[in-house]
Design an enzyme around this catalytic site. Sequence first.
Site, PDB file in Angstrom:
ATOM      1  N   HIS A 191       0.825  -1.212   0.000  1.00  0.00           N
ATOM      2  CA  HIS A 191       0.000   0.000   0.000  1.00  0.00           C
ATOM      3  C   HIS A 191       0.853   1.253   0.000  1.00  0.00           C
ATOM      4  O   HIS A 191       0.545   2.245  -0.643  1.00  0.00           O
ATOM      5  CB  HIS A 191      -0.872   0.035   1.270  1.00  0.00           C
ATOM      6  CG  HIS A 191      -2.207  -0.542   1.035  1.00  0.00           C
ATOM      7  ND1 HIS A 191      -2.831  -1.355   1.939  1.00  0.00           N
ATOM      8  CD2 HIS A 191      -3.039  -0.429  -0.008  1.00  0.00           C
ATOM      9  CE1 HIS A 191      -3.991  -1.715   1.465  1.00  0.00           C
ATOM     10  NE2 HIS A 191      -4.147  -1.166   0.279  1.00  0.00           N
ATOM     11  N   GLU A 433      -5.870 -15.864 -21.936  1.00  0.00           N
ATOM     12  CA  GLU A 433      -4.694 -16.102 -21.093  1.00  0.00           C
ATOM     13  C   GLU A 433      -4.425 -17.589 -20.877  1.00  0.00           C
ATOM     14  O   GLU A 433      -3.496 -17.957 -20.174  1.00  0.00           O
ATOM     15  CB  GLU A 433      -4.816 -15.351 -19.765  1.00  0.00           C
ATOM     16  CG  GLU A 433      -6.111 -15.574 -19.004  1.00  0.00           C
ATOM     17  CD  GLU A 433      -6.228 -14.692 -17.760  1.00  0.00           C
ATOM     18  OE1 GLU A 433      -5.238 -14.064 -17.346  1.00  0.00           O
ATOM     19  OE2 GLU A 433      -7.332 -14.643 -17.183  1.00  0.00           O
ATOM     20  N   ASP A 457      -0.470 -14.325 -17.503  1.00  0.00           N
ATOM     21  CA  ASP A 457      -0.832 -15.741 -17.402  1.00  0.00           C
ATOM     22  C   ASP A 457      -0.570 -16.504 -18.697  1.00  0.00           C
ATOM     23  O   ASP A 457      -0.181 -17.669 -18.648  1.00  0.00           O
ATOM     24  CB  ASP A 457      -2.311 -15.888 -17.002  1.00  0.00           C
ATOM     25  CG  ASP A 457      -2.478 -15.725 -15.510  1.00  0.00           C
ATOM     26  OD1 ASP A 457      -1.671 -16.318 -14.765  1.00  0.00           O
ATOM     27  OD2 ASP A 457      -3.381 -14.993 -15.084  1.00  0.00           O
ATOM     28  N   CYS A 504      -3.786  -6.522 -21.759  1.00  0.00           N
ATOM     29  CA  CYS A 504      -3.731  -5.862 -20.458  1.00  0.00           C
ATOM     30  C   CYS A 504      -2.682  -6.467 -19.536  1.00  0.00           C
ATOM     31  O   CYS A 504      -2.615  -6.119 -18.367  1.00  0.00           O
ATOM     32  CB  CYS A 504      -5.108  -5.886 -19.794  1.00  0.00           C
ATOM     33  SG  CYS A 504      -5.722  -7.544 -19.533  1.00  0.00           S
TER      34      CYS A 504
HETATM   35  C1  PEP Z   1      -2.703 -11.303 -17.029  1.00  0.00           C
HETATM   36  O1  PEP Z   1      -2.766 -12.483 -16.705  1.00  0.00           O
HETATM   37  O2  PEP Z   1      -1.936 -10.865 -17.918  1.00  0.00           O
HETATM   38  C2  PEP Z   1      -3.557 -10.308 -16.358  1.00  0.00           C
HETATM   39  C3  PEP Z   1      -3.655  -9.068 -16.790  1.00  0.00           C
HETATM   40  O3  PEP Z   1      -4.219 -10.699 -15.258  1.00  0.00           O
HETATM   41  P1  PEP Z   1      -3.575 -10.927 -13.806  1.00  0.00           P
HETATM   42  O4  PEP Z   1      -2.184 -10.377 -13.814  1.00  0.00           O
HETATM   43  O5  PEP Z   1      -4.490 -10.236 -12.881  1.00  0.00           O
HETATM   44  O6  PEP Z   1      -3.612 -12.422 -13.682  1.00  0.00           O
HETATM   45 MG    MG Z   2      -4.374 -13.254 -15.536  1.00  0.00          MG
END
Ligand code: PEP
Ligand code: MG
Length: 591
Positions: A191, A433, A457, A504
Amino acid sequence: MEILKGIAASPGIAIGEIFLLNAKKIKTVKRKIDKNSIKGEQERFKSAVSRIEKQLKRLIDELPKEIKEHSSILQSHILMLRDKMVYDRTLELIEDETINAEWALDKAMSQIKALFATVKDAYIRERLEDISFVINKVKAALTGAETRLDLSSLKRPAIVVANNLSPADTLHMRKENCLGFVTELGSRTSHTAILAKSLGIPAVVGVENITSSCLSGETLILDALKGKVIVEPDEETLKTYEAKQKNYIKYRLEVISNSNLPAETKDGYRIKVKANMELVEEIPIIIQHGAEGVGLFRTEFLYITSKALPTEEELFKTYKEVVERLRPYPVTIRTLDIGGDKLASGICHENEMNPALGLRAIRLCLREQGLFRAQLRAILRASAYGDLRLLFPMVSGKTELVEVKALLRDIMDELEREGHGFNKDIKIGIMIEVPSAVLVADILAREVDFFSIGTNDLIQYSLAIDRINEAVSHLYEPLHPGVLKMIKLAVDAGHKAGIEVGMCGEMAGEPIYIPILLGIGLDELSMNAMAIPKIKKVIRLSQQEDCFQFVSELLSLDSAKLVREKALTFFRDNYPQDMETIDFMEVGLSI
Ligand code: PEP
Ligand code: MG
């Protein structure tokens, strides 16, 4: 001159005098008490808790308007004070073991530590620091010691050096002469680090022995771009860093002042650049950094920080606030991705042999339908207040998706019957993913409105690298030809079906990968807000035609090593900046 390494938690460069915070350890006086004193001792403890509670509430009231939104961290400390493991357990220990309150508190803390030691998730483990902060406060109130960060003696601008800082301490720094801070404990996702970023305070954490390596009044260089601190630098180093700092300030001002320029390549390709977010507190920084909306709102946070499952109303309130504050920009809410290494109270988690391959995300939600329904109802209800989109994590094939969509339709009917407003045409997307989702992306693309590639992932599953296992972290390679082919397959399948494909995962926020992602033809990139200005800048310096050509060359290479070498050369040749700007961009040249 001494150079120490740590973790760059909040970017920037600071040079100044050291203000060493000697967070004196409060010595615990251990005392056996007799049975007649139990009630009195419990009352002494209760009154110390009440005093701290009042102090924290006062702190919330005193927060300046511009950082009021951070008060939720202090609220969570207030909740922790009354947590069963802290409050009830201490009262029990005083009675059962006939010991004084300080000793009982110490014992309660040891038991909590033992429990947390079994948790792998770094984020959850960091909550231990919050608990320990709260417990220390109570101990101080019991002994009469002062733990409140006393920056009042900080009369001149200085860099704060401490063993550890709580989020509350960090909130204080805004008003004070604090140029930056260095701590021995902490990590990038604590945090304190999150707050430092959103308050724009440069910070390096995890610097071993820093408090015993320096004295107040000495000079310190804080290089929070490289995660380095230099105590008592020599003349030459000081001069180099003064110049570096000037250039960095110039660079930041330039990128931020341009952060609202479009993310458009020289040859006119417009790609959407959005932010990833976890906390409502991040909204101002998201807007300031030029995001065109939120591409990934990770919703685990509310579940992980709550003592019990959040209710539909609590979720609805949060989602509504997010979408309203970001209007007219779109917000993509990802449904709960819990399980695996992220655990929450109120959810029954199995003890799994392979958690990353276990009951996680959509699999868990489809099993725990009560939990899933509450979240979906909250998201749909919030969709009446702005451009909200739904994103499902870890989908591996069509059957799962069909089941999710049926559930969603059922909930829509239910909301309609109850007279709730919601967007009936809400856009639905899935995270790409899991490798099987890539291979059947053509089938999945017919079922949804968009794809969002989660490289964190996707790399873990396609290269069979556990993303939290340090022993194999050197093999985690976004530029592995297998990974690039997976990304391209997903993008092509999406485009063939006429839907947009975004990314993302962390890969989307690193400058070095941008020419490749432009060349593969992604429609959207979503990343941590701080990275947005520099990524937009790289996009504006790019020529998509060249990127297409470059990617077709990359895809013919047969090893990750060759791909990386080519990518580095391409970046150096086509983005003619001096090396210093490249450093500022934290390009990832040394990955
Ligand atoms: C990912 O897997 O790239 C993703 C954006 O999700 P997280 O990092 O939350 O698993
Ligand atoms: Mg993910």
